[in-house]
Design an enzyme around this catalytic site. Structure first.
Site, PDB file in Angstrom:
ATOM      1  N   TRP A 173       0.828  -1.210   0.000  1.00  0.00           N
ATOM      2  CA  TRP A 173       0.000   0.000   0.000  1.00  0.00           C
ATOM      3  C   TRP A 173       0.857   1.253   0.000  1.00  0.00           C
ATOM      4  CZ3 TRP A 173      -1.281  -4.077   3.524  1.00  0.00           C
ATOM      5  CH2 TRP A 173      -2.413  -4.807   3.152  1.00  0.00           C
TER       6      TRP A 173
ATOM      7  N   HIS B 244      -6.713   1.813   2.538  1.00  0.00           N
ATOM      8  CA  HIS B 244      -7.794   0.837   2.406  1.00  0.00           C
ATOM      9  C   HIS B 244      -8.841   1.148   3.477  1.00  0.00           C
ATOM     10  CE1 HIS B 244      -5.237  -2.083   5.146  1.00  0.00           C
ATOM     11  NE2 HIS B 244      -5.264  -0.862   5.602  1.00  0.00           N
TER      12      HIS B 244
ATOM     13  N   ARG C 162      -3.969   6.079  -2.728  1.00  0.00           N
ATOM     14  CA  ARG C 162      -2.661   5.435  -2.847  1.00  0.00           C
ATOM     15  C   ARG C 162      -1.727   6.304  -3.671  1.00  0.00           C
ATOM     16  NH1 ARG C 162      -4.236  -0.924  -3.025  1.00  0.00           N
ATOM     17  NH2 ARG C 162      -5.625  -0.756  -1.230  1.00  0.00           N
TER      18      ARG C 162
ATOM     19  N   GLN D 193     -13.494   1.724  -1.854  1.00  0.00           N
ATOM     20  CA  GLN D 193     -13.520   0.347  -1.389  1.00  0.00           C
ATOM     21  C   GLN D 193     -14.745   0.140  -0.516  1.00  0.00           C
ATOM     22  OE1 GLN D 193      -9.976  -0.746   0.797  1.00  0.00           O
ATOM     23  NE2 GLN D 193      -8.973  -1.531  -1.050  1.00  0.00           N
TER      24      GLN D 193
ATOM     25  N   VAL E  67      -5.741 -10.952   8.513  1.00  0.00           N
ATOM     26  CA  VAL E  67      -6.654 -12.107   8.483  1.00  0.00           C
ATOM     27  C   VAL E  67      -5.840 -13.402   8.503  1.00  0.00           C
ATOM     28  CG1 VAL E  67      -8.584 -10.984   7.307  1.00  0.00           C
ATOM     29  CG2 VAL E  67      -6.752 -11.993   5.941  1.00  0.00           C
TER      30      VAL E  67
ATOM     31  N   ALA F  63     -13.748 -10.924   7.433  1.00  0.00           N
ATOM     32  CA  ALA F  63     -13.675  -9.570   6.875  1.00  0.00           C
ATOM     33  C   ALA F  63     -13.394  -9.685   5.385  1.00  0.00           C
ATOM     34  CB  ALA F  63     -12.569  -8.771   7.551  1.00  0.00           C
TER      35      ALA F  63
HETATM   36  N1  PHE Z   1      -7.701  -4.146   2.730  1.00  0.00           N
HETATM   37  C1  PHE Z   1      -7.327  -5.130   1.758  1.00  0.00           C
HETATM   38  C2  PHE Z   1      -6.804  -4.391   0.507  1.00  0.00           C
HETATM   39  O1  PHE Z   1      -6.968  -3.211   0.389  1.00  0.00           O
HETATM   40  C3  PHE Z   1      -8.468  -6.018   1.390  1.00  0.00           C
HETATM   41  C4  PHE Z   1      -8.943  -6.899   2.488  1.00  0.00           C
HETATM   42  C5  PHE Z   1      -9.911  -6.478   3.392  1.00  0.00           C
HETATM   43  C6  PHE Z   1      -8.438  -8.188   2.653  1.00  0.00           C
HETATM   44  C7  PHE Z   1     -10.353  -7.302   4.396  1.00  0.00           C
HETATM   45  C8  PHE Z   1      -8.860  -9.004   3.654  1.00  0.00           C
HETATM   46  C9  PHE Z   1      -9.842  -8.557   4.538  1.00  0.00           C
HETATM   47  O2  PHE Z   1      -6.197  -4.987  -0.350  1.00  0.00           O
END
Ligand code: PHE
Length: 346
Positions: free
Chosen positions: A156, A177, A203, A217, A260, A314
């Site tokens: 990111w 995100h 970003r 998002q 996660v 999530a």
């Molecule tokens: N935040 C992650 C992204 O921007 C996506 C994501 C969200 C993955 C929640 C797993 C759980 O790439």
């Protein structure tokens, strides 16, 4: 008597013709038709006439009265018309033109997909919550198991806010995100949790047809006793089918996100070629649409949620990708360049 009437007629009509202002016309009316007007006087004197003459003169006088009244009305009308024309000429506004039709706008494709998505998840019991676009390092990274120096930070590229705190650090950034909202939400609410959290993310990107420095998002989060991967799959499968058609198939593959465990990416079979391979799916037959996974126990602990009791899933997905796929839009830059030729197509 008839001669007098005839003279009166010629005189009255002649005068009226040359009158051009309201007060003149009013004086004319009083002079002929008023209580002491010339014609009124004649009408009043009729009873004094001999019966023969009275009949004839009466009829002629009444006719003349009607004629004068009619002429007066006509004169007043034409004066009114002239007034309107003069006003219109001066102000150049034609008050008789029909108004301009109001152009009806329409919703931006991102808004449309956001609403559609929110409605689908709302029907499955999810609430919708928004949060800040300017974040701290803590929420965007640290609390999500991405400490300073962690290689995942490279995933990111970040826009930092030019603000230095008392410790000499720059802790503010534009969120990369919507995942920081997982933390913010769980800090305030205890399970059961079912929530989606849409919003803008930023970003530091080299912008091209598939990369923008700002996009949308949607984050999803469900935490409760006994939540499993099956709930994750079932929920996202349902979403994919409602948005892209009931015959959609989904594919989950292992992926890595520090917050996660396990982490997955979800793909749908291409709704254009049904998996055969085409331009939209780049001949893969599958289209990746989101990242997801089971909320990491450390993340739960950080918000005082006991991972021995509660589990959760999530997910996060980029929003623009959905209409891009759905409508075959090949350049993400079109979304926010405000070109009506593009926007009017949706
Ligand atoms: N935040 C992650 C992204 O921007 C996506 C994501 C969200 C993955 C929640 C797993 C759980 O790439």
């Amino acid at each position: 008597m008839l001669d007098t009437l005839e003279e009166l007629k010629t005189k009255a009509l002649g005068e009226l013709k040359n009158l051009n202002d309201r007060s003149g016309i009013e004086a004319w009316r009083v002079g002929y038709l008023g209580r002491k007007g010339a014609l009124t006087k004649i009408l009043r004197s009729l009873p004094e006439l001999a019966i023969e003459e009275r009949r004839e003169a009466g009829s002629a006088a009444n006719k003349l009265k009607a004629l004068l009244e009619e002429s007066l009305t006509n004169k007043q009308e034409s004066l009114k018309k002239a007034d309107i024309e003069r006003i219109m000429g001066e102000s150049r506004i034609d008050v008789s033109l029909p108004g301009y039709p109001v152009r009806l706008g329409r919703l931006h494709p991102t808004t449309q997909i956001l609403r559609e998505t929110s409605a689908i998840f709302a029907s499955m019991g999810f609430e919708v919550v928004e949060g800040p676009e300017v974040e701290t390092d803590y929420y965007n990274f640290e609390a999500l198991n991405i400490p300073r120096g962690h290689p995942a930070r490279d995933m990111w590229d970040t826009l930092w806010v030019d603000y230095t705190d008392e410790k000499g650090e720059r802790p503010m950034l534009m969120r990369t995100h919507t995942s920081p909202m997982q933390i913010r939400f769980m800090e305030r609410r205890r399970p059961p949790i079912r929530v989606i959290m849409p919003g803008k993310v930023y970003r530091y990107e080299a912008i091209d047809a598939t990369h923008e420095s700002m996009f949308y998002q949607i984050e999803g989060l469900a935490v409760d006793k006994g939540i499993t991967m099956a709930h994750l799959k079932g929920t996202l499968y349902e979403y994919a089918r409602r948005l892209f058609g009931q015959d959609r198939r989904v594919r989950f593959r292992c992926d890595y996100f520090p917050f996660v465990e396990p982490g997955v990416e979800m793909a749908i079979d291409c709704f254009i070629c049904k998996g055969e391979g085409c331009r939209v799916c780049k001949n893969e037959g599958w289209i990746e649409i989101l990242g997801a996974g089971m909320v990491h126990p450390d993340v739960l602990r950080r918000v005082d949620c006991d991972p021995e009791i509660y589990t959760g899933f999530a997910f996060g997905m980029g929003l623009e990708r959905i209409p891009m796929l759905k409508y075959g839009i090949d350049d993400i830059r079109l979304f926010y360049s405000n070109d009506l030729r593009f926007l009017e197509q949706f």
